[in-house]
Design an enzyme around this catalytic site. Structure first.
Site, PDB file in Angstrom:
ATOM      1  CD  GLU A  49      17.550 -58.101  33.639  1.00  0.00           C
ATOM      2  OE1 GLU A  49      17.801 -57.921  34.407  1.00  0.00           O
ATOM      3  OE2 GLU A  49      16.910 -57.530  32.144  1.00  0.00           O
ATOM      4  CG  PHE A 111      16.461 -48.804  44.274  1.00  0.00           C
ATOM      5  CD1 PHE A 111      17.087 -48.503  43.463  1.00  0.00           C
ATOM      6  CD2 PHE A 111      17.177 -50.513  44.506  1.00  0.00           C
ATOM      7  CE1 PHE A 111      17.139 -49.074  42.446  1.00  0.00           C
ATOM      8  CE2 PHE A 111      18.043 -50.863  43.025  1.00  0.00           C
ATOM      9  CZ  PHE A 111      18.547 -50.231  42.704  1.00  0.00           C
ATOM     10  CD  GLN A 112      16.903 -52.763  40.845  1.00  0.00           C
ATOM     11  OE1 GLN A 112      16.857 -53.854  41.402  1.00  0.00           O
ATOM     12  NE2 GLN A 112      17.743 -52.454  39.890  1.00  0.00           N
ATOM     13  CE  LYS A 161      17.751 -59.707  49.194  1.00  0.00           C
ATOM     14  NZ  LYS A 161      19.056 -58.611  48.627  1.00  0.00           N
ATOM     15  CG  MET A 468       7.860 -57.164   6.414  1.00  0.00           C
ATOM     16  SD  MET A 468       7.303 -58.302   4.600  1.00  0.00           S
ATOM     17  CE  MET A 468       7.570 -60.200   5.032  1.00  0.00           C
TER      18      MET A 468
END
Length: 552
Positions: A49, A111-112, A161, A468
Site C-alpha cells: 500500500e 478485526f482490521q 463496508k 548520507m
C-alpha cells in the site's frame, strides 16, 4: 435510479476525470473492487500500500492531476500513512480512499479496524469518515476540490463496508459549497503596487523559487519575471525545473546542499523574492543570518506560510501564476550591472564539480544519464546522497521532470513514484536514481513495473552504505560508522528474479554503454553502479551554520 455506494464511488471518480487508481484489495473494500471490475478506470495493483500512495503521488507530480490510491481497512490504511504524509509535506494533490469496518462495529476494536481519520488528521488537508451512503457523492466531489484548489494536498475518504454496499437513489450533489474554504488567488492592488516599487528600487534582487511555481504552472511567468528584472533565480529541491537550469540567471539549488554561488547570492542580496516556498530549515540554515541584508517578499497561496519561519516585509498571498503576471504588468525592464557581473564571477569561481580519480564516481553516472537522455527524462529519486547528486548533476529545464521526496525525506519513494510517473507519461523516459539503502524500502514494486510492462529504469548508486548517514558520521562523529554499512543482495539477480533486466557496472568506461542498452529495451531495467564508497555530497552547510559557511 438506485446505485450502491461502490458504484457511486466509481461514477464519481469518472466524473472527476480519474483514469488510474493505484491500490491493493482487502475485505473492507471488496464491494469497491467488484465495482471496479467493469469500470473504465485503470487499476494498478502495487505490491504494498505504501507503493500505491507513492505511485499516486508520482502520477500527480508528473501530470498535474490528482493522484488516487485505494486500500483496505486496518493495516492497509495504515500502510498508506507514510505516503500521505509525504504528499502533505510537499503539497501534492492526492485523494486516498480506505475501506473501514461496518458502521455498527466502529470503535469496538473490530478485526482490521483502525481510526484512520484520527491517525491522518495532522497529515491531510482534510479527511472524511462517510457514515451514510447518501453523503458519498458529495464527499467525493468535495475531496477532489479540496485536494486540488488553493495549496494542494492529500484528502482521505474512509468508507465503511456497509456504506459501499448500501443502495440509495443517486442524486447529483451539485456545485461544491464550502463556506469556510475560500482560497485567496490574488492580493489587493495596493500590495502589488508596493511590491513592484520595492523591486524597482532593489539593486541586488534574488528570486528564491520553490514547488509552488511548478504546481501553479507558473514556470513561464517566472522566467519572464526574472528576465524583466534581471534577478538570478535560486530554487529549492521541489522547485527544480520550475526555472530552466541552463538559463544564464539560474543559480541552481540553495541551502544545505546548494551551490556556493546560490548561497552567496542570498547572503548578499538586498531583496529576496520568495515564490511558492516555505523557508524550510534545509534552505535557510541559521535563521538569524539568513539573507541578512535583504528585505523579504513572500508570494504564497497559503497565508499560514507567511511569516511562519522568517520575518516577511512584503507579503503577497495568492496564486503564484496570477501574482507574477500582475507584477510583470507593473514593472519595467532593468539593465544589467555590477550585481549580474558579480553573480557570473561567482559561478565561474565556484562551479559544481568533483574530483576524477579513475574510480566510478556517482556524479559521473548522473552526468552520463543526462547526456544519454539528452536532458529529456523524467527523474525520480529515493532519498539520500544520490538525491542531492541528482539535483546537482542533471540539468532540469522543464517543470515536473524532477520528482523527489522533499519535506518528509522518504526513503523508498523513488521506485513506486517512477511507476506513477511512467503511467502518467507512457511515452517518456523515466529514471529512478536510487541508493542501495533506499531502493530496498520498496523494491517489491519492481514486480508492479514488470506486471504492467512499465519500462522504468533504475540506476542504483551502490556504495555499500546508508550514504548520507555515513557522511554525517564521518563529519560529525569521528568516522564511527555505527550501523550504516550495508550487506546488500545481488541486485542483478534480484531484478532478474522479478522479471526485469539486471546489469552491473564497475568502471567509468562502461557507464554509457550500459545506459544505452537500458534505453534500447522496453522492459524495466535495474543497473547496479558500484561507486566510490566514501564519496561525499559537496558543497555542504553544516546544520545550524550560516549559508556562507560551506564545506567543500
Amino acid at each position: 435510479m438506485k446505485k450502491s455506494g461502490a458504484q457511486i464511488l466509481v461514477d464519481s471518480l469518472l466524473e472527476q476525470g480519474v483514469d488510474t487508481i493505484f491500490g491493493y484489495p482487502g475485505g473492507a473494500v471488496l464491494p469497491i473492487y467488484d465495482a471496479l471490475y467493469d469500470a473504465d478506470i485503470r487499476h494498478i495493483l502495487t505490491r504494498h500500500e505504501q507503493g500505491a500512495a507513492h505511485a499516486a503521488d508520482g502520477y500527480a507530480r508528473a501530470s498535474g492531476r490528482p493522484g488516487v490510491c485505494l486500500a483496505t481497512s486496518g493495516p492497509g490504511a495504515t500502510n498508506l500513512v507514510t505516503g500521505i504524509a509525504n504528499a502533505y509535506m510537499d503539497s501534492i494533490p492526492l485523494v486516498a480512499f480506505t475501506g473501514q469496518v461496518v458502521t455498527s462495529q466502529l470503535g469496538k476494536d473490530s478485526f482490521q479496524e483502525a481510526d484512520i481519520t484520527g491517525i491522518t488528521l495532522p497529515i491531510t488537508k482534510h479527511n472524511y469518515l462517510v457514515k451514510d451512503v447518501r453523503d458519498l457523492a458529495r464527499v467525493i466531489k468535495e475531496a477532489f476540490y479540496i485536494a486540488t484548489t488553493g495549496r494542494p494536498g492529500p484528502v482521505l475518504v474512509d468508507i465503511p463496508k456497509d456504506v459501499s454496499s448500501a443502495q440509495t437513489e443517486y442524486e447529483d450533489p451539485g456545485p461544491v459549497n464550502l463556506p469556510g474554504y475560500r482560497p485567496v488567488l490574488e492580493p489587493p492592488a495596493e500590495q502589488l503596487n508596493r511590491a513592484a516599487e520595492a523591486i524597482a528600487r532593489a539593486e541586488r534582487p534574488v528570486i528564491y523559487a520553490g514547488g509552488g511555481v511548478v504546481y501553479s504552472g507558473a514556470h513561464r511567468e517566472l522566467r519572464r519575471f526574472a528576465e524583466l528584472i534581471l534577478a538570478p533565480v535560486a530554487t529549492t529541491l521541489m522547485g527544480l525545473g520550475g526555472f530552466p537550469g541552463d538559463h544564464p540567471l539560474a543559480l541552481g539549488m540553495l541551502g544545505m546542499h546548494g551551490s556556493k554561488y546560490a548561497n552567496f547570492a542570498v547572503c548578499e542580496c538586498d531583496l529576496l523574492i520568495a515564490v511558492g516556498v516555505r523557508f524550510d530549515d534545509r534552505v535557510t540554515g541559521k535563521l538569524e543570518s539568513f539573507a541578512p541584508q535583504a528585505r523579504i517578499m513572500h508570494i504564497d497561496i497559503d497565508p499560514a506560510e507567511i511569516g511562519k519561519n522568517v520575518r516577511v516585509d512584503i507579503p503577497l498571498v495568492g496564486d503564484v501564476k496570477r501574482v507574477l503576471s500582475a507584477l510583470i504588468e507593473r514593472l519595467e525592464a532593468k539593465l544589467p550591472g555590477a550585481w549580474q557581473e558579480k553573480i557570473q564571477t561567482w559561478k565561474k569561481e565556484y562551479p559544481i564539480t568533483y574530483e576524477e580519480n579513475g574510480h566510478l564516481k556517482p556524479q559521473h553516472v548522473i552526468r552520463e544519464i543526462y547526456r544519454v537522455t539528452k536532458g529529456q527524462a523524467r527523474i525520480t529519486t529515493e532519498v539520500g546522497q544520490h538525491q542531492m547528486w541528482a539535483a546537482h548533476y542533471y540539468t532540469y529545464t522543464r517543470p515536473r521532470t524532477f520528482i523527489s521526496s522533499g519535506g518528509l525525506g522518504t526513503m523508498g519513494f523513488g521506485l513506486p513514484a517512477a511507476i506513477g510517473v511512467q503511467v502518467a507519461c507512457p511515452d517518456e523516459i523515466v529514471f529512478d536514481i536510487a541508493g542501495d539503502g533506499s531502493i530496498q524500502m520498496n523494491i517489491q514494486e519492481l514486480a508492479t513495473a514488470v506486471n504492467y510492462d512499465l519500462p522504468v529504469k533504475v540506476a542504483i548508486l551502490d556504495n555499500g552504505y546508508l550514504g548520507m548517514v555515513r557522511q554525517w558520521q564521518e563529519l560529525f562523529y569521528n568516522r564511527r560508522y555505527s550501523y550504516s554499512e550495508l550487506v546488500n543482495p545481488d541486485f542483478v539477480k534480484l531484478a532478474e528474479a522479478y522479471g526485469a533486466v539486471g546489469m552491473r557496472v564497475e568502471k567509468p568506461a562502461d557507464v554509457r554503454p550500459a545506459l544505452e542498452q537500458a534505453l534500447a529495451t522496453s522492459r524495466p531495467v535495474l543497473i547496479d553502479f558500484i561507486i566510490e564508497r566514501e564519496e561525499n555530497v559537496l558543497p555542504f552547510v553544516p546544520p545550524g551554520e550560516s549559508l556562507d559557511r560551506m564545506l567543500g
